[in-house]
Design an enzyme around this catalytic site. Structure first.
Site, PDB file in Angstrom:
ATOM      1  N   LYS A   1       0.826  -1.209   0.000  1.00 30.01           N
ATOM      2  CA  LYS A   1       0.000   0.000   0.000  1.00 30.01           C
ATOM      3  C   LYS A   1       0.859   1.258   0.000  1.00 30.01           C
ATOM      4  O   LYS A   1       0.509   2.237  -0.660  1.00 30.01           O
ATOM      5  CB  LYS A   1      -0.945   0.003   1.208  1.00 30.01           C
ATOM      6  CG  LYS A   1      -2.054  -1.041   1.080  1.00 30.01           C
ATOM      7  CD  LYS A   1      -3.126  -0.886   2.137  1.00 30.01           C
ATOM      8  CE  LYS A   1      -4.150  -2.014   2.013  1.00 30.01           C
ATOM      9  NZ  LYS A   1      -5.288  -1.872   2.920  1.00 30.01           N
TER      10      LYS A   1
ATOM     11  N   LYS B   1      -5.335 -10.773  -6.983  1.00 31.96           N
ATOM     12  CA  LYS B   1      -6.651 -10.833  -6.337  1.00 31.96           C
ATOM     13  C   LYS B   1      -7.522  -9.669  -6.789  1.00 31.96           C
ATOM     14  O   LYS B   1      -7.019  -8.597  -7.135  1.00 31.96           O
ATOM     15  CB  LYS B   1      -6.506 -10.849  -4.819  1.00 31.96           C
ATOM     16  CG  LYS B   1      -6.067  -9.541  -4.195  1.00 31.96           C
ATOM     17  CD  LYS B   1      -6.399  -9.507  -2.700  1.00 31.96           C
ATOM     18  CE  LYS B   1      -6.289  -8.071  -2.194  1.00 31.96           C
ATOM     19  NZ  LYS B   1      -7.014  -7.809  -0.977  1.00 31.96           N
TER      20      LYS B   1
ATOM     21  N   LYS C   1     -10.020  -3.469  -4.603  1.00 31.97           N
ATOM     22  CA  LYS C   1     -10.419  -2.113  -4.960  1.00 31.97           C
ATOM     23  C   LYS C   1      -9.205  -1.264  -5.320  1.00 31.97           C
ATOM     24  O   LYS C   1      -9.311  -0.316  -6.069  1.00 31.97           O
ATOM     25  CB  LYS C   1     -11.230  -1.452  -3.846  1.00 31.97           C
ATOM     26  CG  LYS C   1     -10.492  -1.279  -2.524  1.00 31.97           C
ATOM     27  CD  LYS C   1     -11.351  -0.522  -1.532  1.00 31.97           C
ATOM     28  CE  LYS C   1     -10.634  -0.335  -0.204  1.00 31.97           C
ATOM     29  NZ  LYS C   1     -10.696  -1.512   0.673  1.00 31.97           N
TER      30      LYS C   1
END
Ligand code: ADP
Ligand code: NA
Length: 330
Positions: free
Chosen positions: A114, A197, A200
């Site tokens: 992230k 995967k 979002k």
């Protein structure tokens, strides 16, 4: 009353949940209401680890709760609440921060992913330490089982380590939790790139099925899912990840065994599978969207459910926090 405890949290930031969230996590939330004393929380504290528009965040938290109710959470059989309504999360989070090694926190792969995405310099300290807040989320409720997708396994491992560490150093108060990951649906893959995967943050719009999108648009995404150059409909995650992902989704939404689907589609092409699955999906999301709108259309009811949930959660959380503070020396 002797039921095991379950706890899970879900971020409100995307607006609509996606099919990976539903199959990997929310479906299990619904099932565990029957067997567990279950706590589910919309984690708005986690949401602000990256910049949020305040009005949008508030609306998205309610939207997340509405979708969880529309998925089948029943406020009479579980405790559903907004994380920021229960201040004990941040309070226990601090204690856990002080128990975690810097190097230990640095090893969390979700942070690496992230922060790389946001730019290492712009990543907040909150983003770095959010797995530790998650530890507090779980330990506050003395959870035995934590229903999550495969991507969260490392964070549950950290939770176990910190529970053990606290118990060893200060005295036994925390239940050491276990992840509850359903193997078949622990990882739902992106429709355009079935090696990553569905997510979002990483998926392109065509690769992710958002549950609140127009059903027709979602049907189209299923029909244009990437498969392979063969024709055989067979479950083989390594050699046929795209087809296997579609079979997993189909099997879970309809309760049909994958072997049965393989038999049913023998000699038929990918087109037939995709057309049928797109219909299955439309049949599922249409009432889901309607139920979500019903909850959003009755703000007093939704607020009432969330207020009652926060009260129930606080009763448990306050007790754990008091015991923790006592052990720590406060
Ligand atoms: P995202 O990964 O899209 O940012 P979240 O982190 O909010 O979504 O995940 C909420 C829950 O959904 C977590 O329990 C997570 O493990 C699960 N989950 C997310 N994506 C998937 C996926 N593709 N397959 C299975 N479970 C998933
Ligand atoms: Na995730």
């Amino acid at each position: 009353l002797d039921r095991p405890r379950a706890l899970s949290g879900i971020q409100p930031t995307a607006g609509s949940f996606h099919l990976g969230n539903y199959l990997g996590a929310i479906r299990q939330y619904v099932a565990l209401q029957e067997t567990h004393d279950a706590f589910y929380t919309v984690v708005d504290l986690h949401a602000i680890t990256v910049p949020q528009d305040p009005a949008e965040l508030r609306a998205n938290s309610r939207l997340a709760a509405a979708q969880l109710l529309a998925s089948g959470l029943d406020p009479d059989r579980c405790t559903l609440f907004i994380q920021s309504h229960v201040p004990e999360h941040a309070q226990l989070g601090w204690v856990m921060n002080c128990l975690t090694g810097f190097g230990e926190a640095s090893r969390m792969t979700q942070f690496k992913d992230k922060s790389a995405k946001h730019g290492a310099d712009r990543a907040t300290v909150g983003l770095f330490t959010y797995p530790i807040l998650q530890v507090a989320d779980i330990l506050l409720y003395q959870a035995n089982h934590v229903p999550v997708g495969e991507d969260q396994r490392q964070h549950i491992e950290l939770t176990r380590d910190l529970a053990d560490r606290f118990n060893g150093r200060f005295g036994e108060i925390f239940t050491v939790p276990e992840p509850y990951i359903v193997k078949e649906t622990g990882k739902i893959y992106d429709l355009q790139d079935p090696t990553i995967k569905m997510s979002k943050s990483a998926s392109t719009p065509k690769g992710i099925v958002s549950l609140l999108d127009e059903p027709k648009a979602s049907a189209k995404k299923i029909k244009s899912a990437v498969t392979d150059l063969e024709t055989e409909i067979r479950f083989d995650e390594e050699k046929k990840p795209g087809v296997s992902n579609l079979l997993t989704i189909y099997s879970t939404l309809t309760g049909t065994a994958i072997a049965e689907l393989e038999r049913r589609y023998e000699g038929k092409g990918y087109g037939a599978l995709k057309t049928d699955l797109s219909e299955v999906l439309v049949e599922w999301v249409t009432p889901f969207r309607e139920r979500t709108q019903e909850y959003l259309g009755d703000p007093a009811m939704l607020d009432g459910i969330l207020a009652k949930g926060a009260d129930k959660a606080r009763a448990v959380a306050a007790e754990t926090l008091a015991a923790t503070y006592d052990k720590v020396g406060f």
